[in-house]
Design a protein around this motif. Sequence first.
Motif, mmCIF file in Angstrom:
data_model
loop_
_atom_site.group_PDB
_atom_site.id
_atom_site.type_symbol
_atom_site.label_atom_id
_atom_site.label_comp_id
_atom_site.label_asym_id
_atom_site.label_seq_id
_atom_site.Cartn_x
_atom_site.Cartn_y
_atom_site.Cartn_z
ATOM 1 N N GLY A 108 21.351 57.758 43.582
ATOM 2 C CA GLY A 108 21.751 56.474 43.836
ATOM 3 C C GLY A 108 23.204 56.328 44.092
ATOM 4 O O GLY A 108 23.761 55.603 44.791
ATOM 5 N N VAL A 109 23.884 57.019 43.317
ATOM 6 C CA VAL A 109 25.569 56.812 43.123
ATOM 7 C C VAL A 109 26.079 57.700 44.579
ATOM 8 O O VAL A 109 26.930 56.987 45.079
ATOM 9 N N VAL A 110 25.341 58.451 44.658
ATOM 10 C CA VAL A 110 25.785 59.326 45.938
ATOM 11 C C VAL A 110 25.544 58.292 47.093
ATOM 12 O O VAL A 110 26.566 58.239 48.187
ATOM 13 N N SER A 111 24.365 57.844 47.039
ATOM 14 C CA SER A 111 24.167 56.849 48.448
ATOM 15 C C SER A 111 25.181 55.748 48.309
ATOM 16 O O SER A 111 25.767 55.424 49.304
ATOM 17 N N ALA A 112 25.526 55.061 47.093
ATOM 18 C CA ALA A 112 26.287 54.117 47.189
ATOM 19 C C ALA A 112 27.695 54.785 47.774
ATOM 20 O O ALA A 112 28.595 53.966 48.353
ATOM 21 N N SER A 113 28.243 55.675 47.120
ATOM 22 C CA SER A 113 29.477 56.133 47.628
ATOM 23 C C SER A 113 29.399 56.572 49.150
ATOM 24 O O SER A 113 30.500 56.189 49.715
ATOM 25 N N LEU B 220 31.866 54.921 51.838
ATOM 26 C CA LEU B 220 32.902 55.563 52.770
ATOM 27 C C LEU B 220 32.270 55.095 54.185
ATOM 28 O O LEU B 220 33.349 55.016 54.951
ATOM 29 N N GLY B 221 31.203 54.750 54.474
ATOM 30 C CA GLY B 221 30.811 54.505 55.943
ATOM 31 C C GLY B 221 31.720 53.110 56.011
ATOM 32 O O GLY B 221 32.128 53.031 57.255
ATOM 33 N N ARG B 222 32.034 52.103 55.210
ATOM 34 C CA ARG B 222 32.639 51.021 55.569
ATOM 35 C C ARG B 222 34.236 51.407 55.681
ATOM 36 O O ARG B 222 34.753 50.954 56.427
ATOM 37 N N ALA B 223 34.765 52.244 54.716
ATOM 38 C CA ALA B 223 36.139 52.617 54.989
ATOM 39 C C ALA B 223 36.179 53.588 56.296
ATOM 40 O O ALA B 223 37.180 53.218 56.962
ATOM 41 N N ALA C 191 35.004 56.114 74.155
ATOM 42 C CA ALA C 191 34.587 57.358 73.866
ATOM 43 C C ALA C 191 35.085 57.903 72.686
ATOM 44 O O ALA C 191 34.441 58.531 71.882
ATOM 45 N N THR C 192 36.209 57.281 72.036
ATOM 46 C CA THR C 192 36.688 57.498 70.756
ATOM 47 C C THR C 192 35.687 56.793 69.733
ATOM 48 O O THR C 192 35.562 57.320 68.746
ATOM 49 N N GLY C 193 35.214 55.720 70.205
ATOM 50 C CA GLY C 193 34.293 54.860 69.403
ATOM 51 C C GLY C 193 33.165 55.821 69.168
ATOM 52 O O GLY C 193 32.472 55.870 68.132
ATOM 53 N N LEU C 194 32.717 56.409 70.330
ATOM 54 C CA LEU C 194 31.546 57.335 70.213
ATOM 55 C C LEU C 194 31.694 58.535 69.335
ATOM 56 O O LEU C 194 30.941 58.951 68.472
ATOM 57 N N VAL C 195 33.017 58.930 69.044
ATOM 58 C CA VAL C 195 33.416 60.200 68.079
ATOM 59 C C VAL C 195 33.031 59.405 66.618
ATOM 60 O O VAL C 195 32.639 60.098 65.637
ATOM 61 N N LEU C 196 33.583 58.427 66.443
ATOM 62 C CA LEU C 196 33.601 57.636 65.258
ATOM 63 C C LEU C 196 32.015 57.320 64.975
ATOM 64 O O LEU C 196 31.760 57.635 63.635
ATOM 65 N N PHE C 197 31.412 57.216 65.880
ATOM 66 C CA PHE C 197 29.657 56.957 65.658
ATOM 67 C C PHE C 197 29.338 58.327 65.195
ATOM 68 O O PHE C 197 28.411 58.489 64.441
ATOM 69 N N LEU C 198 29.512 59.630 65.785
ATOM 70 C CA LEU C 198 29.073 60.664 65.336
ATOM 71 C C LEU C 198 29.691 61.103 63.966
ATOM 72 O O LEU C 198 28.702 61.563 63.375
ATOM 73 N N ILE C 199 30.710 60.885 63.645
ATOM 74 C CA ILE C 199 31.221 61.191 62.268
ATOM 75 C C ILE C 199 30.620 60.326 61.189
ATOM 76 O O ILE C 199 30.060 60.961 60.320
ATOM 77 N N PHE D 275 27.671 59.286 61.499
ATOM 78 C CA PHE D 275 25.968 59.782 61.640
ATOM 79 C C PHE D 275 26.042 60.833 60.651
ATOM 80 O O PHE D 275 25.170 61.344 59.830
ATOM 81 N N LEU D 276 27.198 61.847 60.946
ATOM 82 C CA LEU D 276 27.112 63.195 60.098
ATOM 83 C C LEU D 276 27.518 63.009 58.688
ATOM 84 O O LEU D 276 26.831 63.637 57.879
ATOM 85 N N VAL D 277 28.043 62.022 58.196
ATOM 86 C CA VAL D 277 28.571 61.472 57.072
ATOM 87 C C VAL D 277 27.165 61.007 56.258
ATOM 88 O O VAL D 277 26.752 61.539 55.081
ATOM 89 N N ASN D 278 26.433 60.296 57.268
ATOM 90 C CA ASN D 278 25.099 59.963 56.505
ATOM 91 C C ASN D 278 23.776 61.186 56.352
ATOM 92 O O ASN D 278 23.094 61.100 55.544
ATOM 93 N N PHE D 279 23.824 61.917 57.412
ATOM 94 C CA PHE D 279 23.161 62.935 57.333
ATOM 95 C C PHE D 279 23.484 63.850 56.136
ATOM 96 O O PHE D 279 22.580 64.172 55.590
ATOM 97 N N PHE D 280 24.564 64.322 55.913
ATOM 98 C CA PHE D 280 24.864 65.072 54.824
ATOM 99 C C PHE D 280 24.750 64.256 53.629
ATOM 100 O O PHE D 280 24.149 65.095 52.370
ATOM 101 N N ALA D 281 24.874 63.141 53.418
ATOM 102 C CA ALA D 281 24.587 62.418 52.192
ATOM 103 C C ALA D 281 23.251 62.579 51.888
ATOM 104 O O ALA D 281 22.852 62.250 50.789
#
Length: 317
Positions: free
Chosen positions: A229-234, A238-241, A292-300, A302-308
Amino acid sequence: MSSQTSVAEHSSSGKTSDKVFKGIAYGAGILILVALAAVTLFLLMRALPMVTGDQKQNEETIVSFTGGQATNFLQYVGPLVFGTVLVSALALLLAFPVAVGIALFISHYAPKKISTPLSYVVDLLAAIPSVVYGLWGGLVLVPHITGFWTWVAKYLGWIPLFKGPVANPSRTVATVAVVLAVMILPIITSVSRDIFVQAPRLQQEAALAMGATKWEMIKLAVIPFGRSGVVSASMLGLGRALGETMAVLMILSPGLGYSFNILQASKNQTIAANIAAQFPEANELGVSTLIATGLVLFLITFLVNFFARKITEKATV
């Protein structure tokens, strides 16, 4: 006979309710997937001219955005990705231990007459708009934190991260990281607190009965239970940041480079703040570049949430 009829009707009513609830749950899940697909499709369609359009015009657009510092999309988006990840990682590094400490204090140390109002305050902080944090950072924190950063550079300047000279006013990555840490602190704290409160009471009492101190009991029974749960909260924080716009835009002096000198100004910029800064004056091709830069942020993100998710699954095993 009537009682059997009543039982049958009740059973039939229960099955109907289950079917309705199941349908609503499926619909909600599908709706989320549709919304995600729609956002992805929108970003891809709007960013397509950056890939398939006239490359000379694309180059001119990027040159106009960067003042000649970049001439292609990779040169343009690379420093923005670096700045986004750097600021967000520093914010998480600052916020995480404080948030977990506050959550444990509320759930296991503070008396009820203190923990209850403190919980309300934490939840209230999570609801404050980012523009308010930006105003506080720009008008209050920036003028008063320069002395502290000067002290840090004087005694810790041998670490590349804190190398001077210190910018004055301190519109730097370090100051932005502090503001973002304050912003994500209540999110991590609130979720972690709710997880720690649900730790099995029997395991806690068993640890205390075996002679463990309160901290040892928390270390043995509470933290392992709440790890996922703490990992998910972090990751939520991080997603908001990663996506924060206004606070960064109002505080950071932007630059387009790869620099770890967080106490110096005009070294880094984030994707979200760059989009907000460039969008009002961008032409159609410029908007495509920014999307296009927003798409890159979207992918980042997504990857953060995937690894989380992967980390959380390991933590629950």
